[in-house]
Design an enzyme around this catalytic site. Sequence first.
Site, PDB file in Angstrom:
ATOM      1  N   ARG A  62     -55.905  73.288 100.799  1.00  0.00           N
ATOM      2  CA  ARG A  62     -57.070  74.172 100.948  1.00  0.00           C
ATOM      3  C   ARG A  62     -56.689  75.642 100.887  1.00  0.00           C
ATOM      4  NH1 ARG A  62     -58.070  69.649 104.045  1.00  0.00           N
ATOM      5  NH2 ARG A  62     -57.010  70.611 105.801  1.00  0.00           N
ATOM      6  N   GLU A  99     -46.049  65.580 114.450  1.00  0.00           N
ATOM      7  CA  GLU A  99     -46.158  64.882 115.730  1.00  0.00           C
ATOM      8  C   GLU A  99     -45.156  63.715 115.767  1.00  0.00           C
ATOM      9  OE1 GLU A  99     -50.198  63.901 116.454  1.00  0.00           O
ATOM     10  OE2 GLU A  99     -49.772  63.093 118.461  1.00  0.00           O
TER      11      GLU A  99
HETATM   12  P1  AMP Z   1     -50.460  72.943 111.818  1.00  0.00           P
HETATM   13  O1  AMP Z   1     -49.161  72.821 111.080  1.00  0.00           O
HETATM   14  O2  AMP Z   1     -50.500  72.081 113.046  1.00  0.00           O
HETATM   15  O3  AMP Z   1     -50.812  74.392 112.113  1.00  0.00           O
HETATM   16  O4  AMP Z   1     -51.585  72.331 110.886  1.00  0.00           O
HETATM   17  C1  AMP Z   1     -52.126  73.114 109.877  1.00  0.00           C
HETATM   18  C2  AMP Z   1     -52.469  72.323 108.647  1.00  0.00           C
HETATM   19  O5  AMP Z   1     -53.126  71.100 108.943  1.00  0.00           O
HETATM   20  C3  AMP Z   1     -53.406  73.119 107.775  1.00  0.00           C
HETATM   21  O6  AMP Z   1     -53.017  72.952 106.417  1.00  0.00           O
HETATM   22  C4  AMP Z   1     -54.778  72.548 108.052  1.00  0.00           C
HETATM   23  O7  AMP Z   1     -55.541  72.484 106.882  1.00  0.00           O
HETATM   24  C5  AMP Z   1     -54.511  71.149 108.627  1.00  0.00           C
HETATM   25  N1  AMP Z   1     -55.249  70.910 109.890  1.00  0.00           N
HETATM   26  C6  AMP Z   1     -54.700  70.744 111.127  1.00  0.00           C
HETATM   27  N2  AMP Z   1     -55.628  70.512 112.060  1.00  0.00           N
HETATM   28  C7  AMP Z   1     -56.824  70.532 111.427  1.00  0.00           C
HETATM   29  C8  AMP Z   1     -58.186  70.363 111.854  1.00  0.00           C
HETATM   30  N3  AMP Z   1     -58.524  70.137 113.135  1.00  0.00           N
HETATM   31  N4  AMP Z   1     -59.161  70.487 110.922  1.00  0.00           N
HETATM   32  C9  AMP Z   1     -58.858  70.731 109.632  1.00  0.00           C
HETATM   33  N5  AMP Z   1     -57.599  70.883 109.162  1.00  0.00           N
HETATM   34  C10 AMP Z   1     -56.577  70.769 110.033  1.00  0.00           C
END
Ligand code: AMP
Length: 177
Positions: A62, A99
């Site tokens: 995205r 995770e």
């Molecule tokens: P993080 O590495 O945990 O910051 O996760 C970020 C990535 O996961 C991004 O590319 C987001 O598009 C996706 N992502 C994580 N959590 C969500 C959520 N609750 N809703 C939509 N996309 C998410």
Amino acid sequence: MIDRDFLLSTIRDVPDFPKPGIVFKDITTLLNNAEAFTMLMEHLETRYKAMNLDFVAGIESRGFIFGAALATRLGIGFVLIRKKGKLPYTTVSEKYALEYGVDEIEVHIDAFRGEHKRVLLIDDLIATGGTAEAAAKLIKKLDQELVEACFIISLEFLEGKKRLEKITPVYSVLEIA
Ligand code: AMP
């Protein structure tokens, strides 16, 4: 002018996707709303047009949508940061913890067409900050200047922004407490 409440109202919450307990922030309903998508892109263009950027780098997938749209508005190049195994030419990569287990992202070794280029990193959402931290490290590994990391949505309760701010300035358009 940006109307944050309006933009937030165009993002759909999908509970229990992709697994139980996660509330997925669905930005497809922002993208198919012309008024919202245009308002958001005008806001980003205004913020970044005076920052003298050379490239926008977007995180799969995205981040590609917002990043590519912003790059053409700014009249600069766009760089793809992809999941491992998707880019055809020689890459540099960075691992990051999930995770359960690890994941890896990559960028073409010559993506920035030289060194010390001014780069904006972009993705739709920051949660724990693991993905963005790996992307930021990748940009720095290639000796580029990471000017800022930008997200449409920050899930503040997961503190990803705090984590990322240790290595780069961070901007989010919408914060969810
Ligand atoms: P993080 O590495 O945990 O910051 O996760 C970020 C990535 O996961 C991004 O590319 C987001 O598009 C996706 N992502 C994580 N959590 C969500 C959520 N609750 N809703 C939509 N996309 C998410």
